[in-house]
Write an enzyme that holds these catalytic residues in place. Structure first.
Site, PDB file in Angstrom:
ATOM      1  N   GLY A  71     119.725 110.436  39.321  1.00 51.76           N
ATOM      2  CA  GLY A  71     119.747 109.479  40.426  1.00 51.76           C
ATOM      3  C   GLY A  71     119.730 110.161  41.781  1.00 51.76           C
ATOM      4  CB  ALA A 210     118.963 108.942  31.501  1.00 47.59           C
ATOM      5  CB  CYS A 334     145.427 111.108  47.511  1.00 49.76           C
ATOM      6  SG  CYS A 334     146.501 110.489  48.791  1.00 49.76           S
TER       7      CYS A 334
HETATM    8  C1  LIG Z   1     124.515 104.036  42.994  1.00 48.97           C
HETATM    9  C2  LIG Z   1     124.340 105.448  42.549  1.00 48.97           C
HETATM   10  N1  LIG Z   1     123.343 106.201  43.061  1.00 48.97           N
HETATM   11  C3  LIG Z   1     123.145 107.474  42.671  1.00 48.97           C
HETATM   12  C4  LIG Z   1     123.962 108.087  41.738  1.00 48.97           C
HETATM   13  C5  LIG Z   1     123.707 109.504  41.347  1.00 48.97           C
HETATM   14  O1  LIG Z   1     123.150 109.601  40.082  1.00 48.97           O
HETATM   15  P1  LIG Z   1     123.169 110.984  39.265  1.00 48.97           P
HETATM   16  O2  LIG Z   1     124.573 111.181  38.820  1.00 48.97           O
HETATM   17  O3  LIG Z   1     122.239 110.773  38.144  1.00 48.97           O
HETATM   18  O4  LIG Z   1     122.695 112.040  40.187  1.00 48.97           O
HETATM   19  C6  LIG Z   1     125.018 107.335  41.196  1.00 48.97           C
HETATM   20  C7  LIG Z   1     125.948 107.931  40.205  1.00 48.97           C
HETATM   21  O5  LIG Z   1     126.883 108.630  40.527  1.00 48.97           O
HETATM   22  C8  LIG Z   1     125.211 105.999  41.611  1.00 48.97           C
HETATM   23  O6  LIG Z   1     126.205 105.256  41.120  1.00 48.97           O
HETATM   24  S1  FES Z   2     146.708 113.838  48.979  1.00 55.38           S
HETATM   25 FE1  FES Z   2     147.484 112.083  49.906  1.00 55.38          FE
HETATM   26  S2  FES Z   2     149.597 112.262  49.527  1.00 55.38           S
HETATM   27 FE2  FES Z   2     148.796 113.925  48.480  1.00 55.38          FE
END
Ligand SMILES: Cc1ncc(COP(=O)(O)O)c(C=O)c1O
Ligand code: FES
Lengths: 399, 126
Positions: A71, A210, A334
């Protein structure tokens, strides 16, 4: 301990049938599709067949499908490919319209072009459900607009964007313009659940990956409508119609095509997933106070249930769930390497502290009623315990 | 996800000295400018010694675990000894934390110093 996976938007298992389809292409059918001998012809034929299967799914021609490494590469190729191709033709610096809730693969690519001064970018704001108003795209349109890139479905909050409506509008606009506006959609999260017919959607470019629908990781595709020129990013051999060099990932591509075939065959499973997802949303709403459902209540991916839990932080909820065998994700600052909260939740207008409490459940084919019952049986206590620890949560638990 | 030590996870799962204190002698409240988290520390002081300590934390696993470890380290120490404790002492005590989580232990130290300051201010007024 039983392990329950509820993070299908991140990735999922490769389906056994997909793996089986891929297997011969490691040991016996290993030829290079560019080779002229029978070993090469064998894999060339498999490649052509896979391309045909993907094209059929998207309702386009085989020649309009490019295979990529996933992606992220598809998004990069769509955006950079179009901008670099048309950069020199345009009188002014090209203008891109995208949204503030896109995946980083789109956002960071646009920001890169901005920084390099190769494009100007408008980031459309969404409403508090993450929904884009097509009217705002109309308002953002300029004489030098070259590309509109809007995701089909949001990976964090599941909101489904009005791609068809935007596509039809852009098509109309193009009738009265000399310099065409191209329309790209990142459909990475949409393949299993939404109509991805490119003619129905009226898009020029569409990205897919995929591993988000039962295929292997590291392989994806980009639909590029006939007549849309893109500059290649990867230089070398003549593969993929001169648009993406490098020996093709044949096993991966065969797996991608098989996974797409199964998406069509197994459509009926989606209703079961939707029911379980609804059960999860209703159960959490009933059992836990001060929870916000993020994204659009109706217009959302049928496997997505995402929330913000007030007064507590997402990583600490996530780890508590993980310690009891349940895998989910969070957009909390975090938990990110950059210590920035989810840009999607901030774009939806949540304050930093609320965004800290985000948690995303994404269901899949293997999710069962027992899984959801189990989550609903352990989550209320986790939330209660963390709220007891929180300087903000005291009055809510009567401490 | 980050790698946390068994000790830190143990404190995260079963935090020691958790909760609000009735009639504390000093209170420290610190917000974390990096990720927006908040910690509150309450101390009771007798003969210049921290005889009781409690905490509340809105934050990540590291922040919760380290607050708990901090309360164990500090309890029974004189104010001067407590003042000398540094963020790296806490990190060492926690069996190391991922670098990106170092600031969570700084938050604990700031809250502790805040509570001691608060105690001293209150005592001057008396
Ligand atoms: C909306 C969207 N675009 C792009 C990607 C990237 O895809 P890939 O992990 O195949 O590079 C992701 C997944 O992380 C996604 O959710
Ligand atoms: S990273 Fe946010 S409190 Fe630890």
């Amino acid at each position: 301990m039983k392990r329950i996976y509820l993070d299908y938007a991140a990735t999922g298992p490769t389906k056994p049938e997909v793996l089986k389809a891929m297997e011969p292409f490691f040991l016996q059918k290993f030829g290079n599709p560019s080779s002229l001998h029978s070993f090469g012809q064998e894999t060339r034929a498999a490649l052509d067949k896979a391309r045909g299967q993907v094209a059929k799914f998207l309702n386009c021609k085989s020649g309009e499908i490019l295979f990529t490494s996933g992606g992220t590469e598809s998004d990069n190729l769509a955006i950079l490919g179009v901008v670099f191709e048309y950069y020199h033709q345009a009188k002014n610096k090209p203008h891109i319209i995208t949204s503030s809730v896109e995946h980083h693969a789109v956002l960071h690519t646009c920001q890169y072009l901005e920084k390099k001064s190769e494009a100007e970018v408008t980031y459309i704001k969404t409403d508090n459900r993450g929904l884009i108003n097509p009217e705002d795209i109309k308002k953002a349109m300029k004489p030098n607009t070259l590309l509109v890139s809007i995701m089909y479905a949001n990976n964090e909050i599941g909101t489904v964007e009005p791609i068809r409506e935007i596509g039809k509008y852009i098509e109309k606009v193009n009738k009265d313009r000399d310099n065409k506006v191209y329309f790209h959609t990142d459909a990475v999260q949409a393949i299993e659940y939404l109509n991805c017919d490119v003619k129905y959607l009226h898009v020029d470019l569409l990205s897919l990956s995929a591993h988000k629908f039962g295929g292997p990781k590291g392989v994806g595709a980009l639909f590029v409508k006939e007549g849309t020129a893109i500059k290649r990013l990867i230089h070398g051999g003549d593969q993929e119609y001169h648009r993406r060099a490098g020996t093709e990932n044949v096993p991966g591509i065969v797996g991608l095509a098989k996974a797409i075939e199964l998406v069509v065959r197994d459509k009926s499973k989606n209703e079961k997933i939707r029911k379980l997802r609804d059960k999860l949303i209703q159960g959490i709403g009933k059992k836990i106070p001060d929870v916000i459902l993020t994204g659009d209540p109706k217009n959302r991916l049928l496997n997505n249930a995402s929330f913000c839990f007030n007064f507590i932080e997402g990583e600490s909820i996530l780890i508590n769930l993980d310690l009891q065998g349940v895998a989910v994700s969070t957009g909390s600052a975090c938990s990110s390497g950059s210590l920035d909260p989810s840009h999607v939740l901030i774009a939806c207008g949540f304050d930093h502290q609320t965004a800290q409490g985000s948690l995303r459940f994404t269901l899949g084919e293997q999710t069962t009623k027992e899984d959801i019952d189990y989550v609903l049986s352990i989550l209320p206590d986790i939330v209660k315990k963390l709220r007891k620890m929180s300087p903000f949560g005291r009055k809510n638990v009567g401490v | 996800m980050w790698e946390y030590s068994q000790k830190l996870l143990d404190h995260f799962k079963n935090p020691r000295n958790l909760g609000k204190m009735e009639n504390p002698d000093g209170v420290g409240r610190e917000g974390n400018p990096t990720c927006g988290d908040v910690m509150e520390l309450f101390i009771k002081v007798k003969d210049n010694r921290i005889v009781d300590i409690k905490f509340l934390t809105f934050g990540c696993v590291a922040a919760i675990g380290i607050s708990s470890i901090l309360t164990e380290v500090v309890k029974g120490k004189t104010l001067e000894e407590a003042r000398k404790i540094t963020a790296s002492d806490l990190v060492k005590e926690a069996g190391d934390v991922p670098p990106v989580k170092y600031h969570c232990s700084v938050l604990g130290i700031q809250a502790l110093n805040g509570a001691i300051e608060d105690y001293k201010k209150r005592n001057k007024q008396k």
